[in-house]
Motif scaffolding. Structure first.
Motif, short mmCIF file in Angstrom:
data_model
loop_
_atom_site.label_atom_id
_atom_site.label_comp_id
_atom_site.label_asym_id
_atom_site.label_seq_id
_atom_site.Cartn_x
_atom_site.Cartn_y
_atom_site.Cartn_z
N SER A 77 0.81 -1.22 0.00
CA SER A 77 0.00 0.00 0.00
C SER A 77 0.85 1.27 0.00
O SER A 77 0.42 2.31 -0.48
CB SER A 77 -0.95 0.02 1.20
N PHE A 78 2.04 1.19 0.57
CA PHE A 78 2.80 2.43 0.76
C PHE A 78 4.29 2.21 0.52
O PHE A 78 5.08 2.13 1.46
CB PHE A 78 2.56 2.97 2.19
N PRO A 79 4.68 2.11 -0.77
CA PRO A 79 6.08 1.82 -1.07
C PRO A 79 7.01 3.00 -0.82
O PRO A 79 8.14 2.82 -0.38
CB PRO A 79 6.04 1.47 -2.56
N ARG A 80 6.54 4.19 -1.11
CA ARG A 80 7.46 5.34 -1.14
C ARG A 80 7.61 5.95 0.25
O ARG A 80 6.66 6.46 0.82
CB ARG A 80 6.90 6.41 -2.10
N TYR A 91 12.33 0.33 -8.95
CA TYR A 91 11.11 0.78 -9.62
C TYR A 91 11.46 1.68 -10.81
O TYR A 91 10.94 1.51 -11.92
CB TYR A 91 10.22 1.51 -8.62
N LEU A 100 -0.28 -1.63 -6.40
CA LEU A 100 -0.58 -0.74 -5.29
C LEU A 100 -2.01 -0.98 -4.82
O LEU A 100 -2.94 -0.94 -5.62
CB LEU A 100 -0.42 0.72 -5.74
N GLN A 103 -4.56 0.34 1.83
CA GLN A 103 -4.13 -0.46 2.99
C GLN A 103 -5.25 -1.33 3.56
O GLN A 103 -5.03 -2.48 3.92
CB GLN A 103 -3.62 0.50 4.05
N THR A 128 -11.84 5.86 -7.93
CA THR A 128 -10.45 6.32 -8.01
C THR A 128 -9.67 5.50 -9.04
O THR A 128 -10.14 4.48 -9.53
CB THR A 128 -9.73 6.16 -6.65
N TRP B 117 -3.64 11.72 -2.28
CA TRP B 117 -2.67 10.61 -2.27
C TRP B 117 -1.64 10.66 -3.37
O TRP B 117 -0.60 10.03 -3.27
CB TRP B 117 -3.40 9.27 -2.28
N ASP B 123 6.54 10.50 -13.10
CA ASP B 123 7.70 9.79 -12.54
C ASP B 123 7.55 9.53 -11.04
O ASP B 123 8.44 8.97 -10.41
CB ASP B 123 8.98 10.57 -12.82
N ALA B 124 6.41 9.96 -10.46
CA ALA B 124 6.24 9.77 -9.01
C ALA B 124 5.90 8.31 -8.72
O ALA B 124 5.15 7.68 -9.45
CB ALA B 124 5.12 10.67 -8.51
N ILE B 125 6.46 7.79 -7.64
CA ILE B 125 6.09 6.45 -7.19
C ILE B 125 4.80 6.61 -6.39
O ILE B 125 4.77 7.31 -5.39
CB ILE B 125 7.18 5.83 -6.30
N PRO B 126 3.71 5.98 -6.84
CA PRO B 126 2.47 6.17 -6.11
C PRO B 126 2.49 5.43 -4.77
O PRO B 126 3.10 4.37 -4.65
CB PRO B 126 1.42 5.56 -7.05
N ALA B 127 1.87 6.03 -3.77
CA ALA B 127 1.74 5.38 -2.46
C ALA B 127 0.42 5.84 -1.88
O ALA B 127 0.10 7.03 -1.92
CB ALA B 127 2.89 5.77 -1.54
N VAL B 128 -0.39 4.92 -1.40
CA VAL B 128 -1.73 5.32 -0.95
C VAL B 128 -1.93 5.08 0.53
O VAL B 128 -2.62 5.85 1.20
CB VAL B 128 -2.82 4.63 -1.80
N GLY B 129 -1.34 4.03 1.08
CA GLY B 129 -1.54 3.74 2.50
C GLY B 129 -3.01 3.64 2.84
O GLY B 129 -3.81 3.10 2.07
N THR B 165 -9.02 10.55 -4.01
CA THR B 165 -8.86 9.58 -2.92
C THR B 165 -10.21 9.00 -2.56
O THR B 165 -10.34 7.82 -2.26
CB THR B 165 -8.26 10.29 -1.69
#
Lengths: 227, 216
Positions: A77-80, A91, A100, A103, A128, B117, B123-129, B165
């Motif tokens: 869910s949150f790689p970066r 990557y 992705l 969570q 989304t 999010w 080029d951004a690495i997506p991250a959503v948590g 989001t």
């Protein structure tokens, strides 16, 4: 007599095969089974699909597995993060596939696998990018997205205490994904601080019942004494 | 006009959190709200990695790597607090058990769509948590943000241009210039800083904005 304890982390991970789907517990470094991951790196299995909340922190644990180029795909869910540089480099080089997952959907899909469900309808992500192309359904006036379970061949998790039947208790927020990953994998391997005699764990307080655990390894004092 | 500082914004949000509320404070600016919750009221802070009854940061030297918050910072557990696994934690959100969550945002639409999010940069690495779960799960979703970007563009917009989001999920937005309620009828201004008029706010945001301010 049933004794699920294994002598070493190396022995515990010895049958993890190339191309295996492996869940790894932990949220950041809390609950990450470092000794099992080190053993997996030494073992050499490659082309792995890893399921974890993150994509490694710093240079140890999952980050070290990534750095060793053993991972073909990561589901997280949150790689970066500020210290996810090994993942970031792979990557950007196009050397790792990323799926992705929000969570809570990650948790629900892992839980669905463990519970034997064919799929779930979740409201999270509806409308989304992360629900693009997925089937949706309105139920009682609310919109849901169809999501499939996440199964794994192995789960590597960290708990505080275990007994020889595989019952586990965890420590503080290191619990995170351990209980649900233990349910979702065909073979769950737990590293524990120590293996206690049967009956030493309060049956009311067992968090993961032993049916969900196939192997456990005592790592010794891998966590700080309870604060 | 007197823009609110970040601490003043946090203190303002804290005023709207009643005793007994189960609350998740998002990473970043919303974390500051905890510093302004009244000590004489019991308010339950949830952290999505698996604790209820989250306390403040530990004293130096008392940090425990197994006791962290969603931002992976060391925290403490209040007496009466508890731990749980991730599926339970997200059931608290998705199941509608959390009363309030406070989130940061890149953009919020006047109808309550949230974008927080991903900037969509190629080029951004997506991250959503947990952002998407929090956005649609809590009974009330509050956003805390500066009203304008550094370039002067309003972050409260007619329609979000950043990837969403959650849809129609934000009920109230606290900014450094005004507080807005959002709904089917668009954005309503309920408070403004001294020296700012509703017409100036309409110009800044480019939105029609309902006037719901109450004269003192």
């Amino acid at each position: 007599m049933i004794d699920k304890s294994v002598a070493s982390a190396e022995a515990a991970v010895a049958d993890i095969f190339d191309g295996a789907r492996v869940m790894i517990g932990g949220f950041g470094t809390a609950g990450m089974p470092d000794q099992l991951i080190d053993a997996l790196i030494a073992h050499g299995a490659k082309d792995l699909t890893i399921i974890n909340n993150n994509a490694g922190n710093g240079d140890t644990g999952l980050a070290a597995l990534l750095k060793a180029k053993r991972v073909r795909k990561i589901v997280c869910s949150f790689p970066r993060q500020s210290d996810s540089y090994h993942f970031d480099a792979l990557y950007h080089a196009g050397e790792i596939e990323l799926e992705l997952v929000p969570q809570g959907n990650l948790a629900a899909r892992i839980q669905a696998a463990g519970a034997g469900l064919g799929a779930i309808y979740t409201p999270t992500g509806y409308g989304t990018l992360l629900a693009d192309g997925k089937e949706t359904r309105e139920i009682d006036g609310r919109q849901y997205v169809l999501e499939y379970p996440i199964h794994a061949d192995f789960a590597l998790i960290k708990a505080l205490h275990g007994d020889r039947w595989g019952n586990l208790v965890y420590r503080k927020t290191a619990r995170n994904f351990g209980p649900i990953m233990a349910m979702a994998a065909k073979c769950t391997i737990a590293q524990v601080s120590d293996i206690v005699p049967l009956g030493a764990l309060d049956p009311e307080g067992v968090v993961t019942p032993g049916i969900f655990v196939q192997r456990l390894v005592a790592i010794g004092n891998a966590v700080r004494a309870a604060a | 006009m007197n823009k609110l500082t970040r601490d003043q914004m946090a203190a303002r949000v804290a005023l709207d959190i009643p005793e007994g509320a189960y609350v998740n404070l998002g990473i970043g600016l919303p974390t500051k709200v905890a510093n302004f919750l009244p000590a004489d009221k019991e308010i339950f802070l949830q952290s999505e990695n698996g604790l209820l009854g989250m306390g403040p940061a530990p004293a130096k030297g008392e940090e425990d790597p197994d006791l962290i918050n969603a931002g992976k910072q060391p925290v403490t557990l209040l007496t009466g607090g508890c731990y749980f696994h991730h599926a339970d934690s997200f059931a608290m959100m998705r199941g509608g058990h959390l009363d309030i969550c406070v989130l940061g945002a890149f953009q919020v639409s006047q109808h309550g769509d949230l974008a927080n999010w991903h900037t969509g940069a190629p080029d951004a690495i997506p991250a959503v948590g947990g952002a998407m779960d929090l956005a649609i799960g809590a009974k009330q979703v509050f956003v805390m943000m500066d009203l304008l970007t550094k370039g002067g563009d309003s972050k409260l917009v007619a329609e979000c241009s950043y990837p969403l989001t959650g849809l129609r999920c934000v009920s109230r937005v606290y900014t450094d210039l005004a507080v807005f309620d959002l709904g089917a009828n668009g954005a309503s201004v309920i408070e403004m800083v001294d020296g700012l008029s509703i017409d100036e706010l309409r110009t800044l945001t480019g939105l029609s904005l309902n006037d719901a301010t109450v004269s003192a």
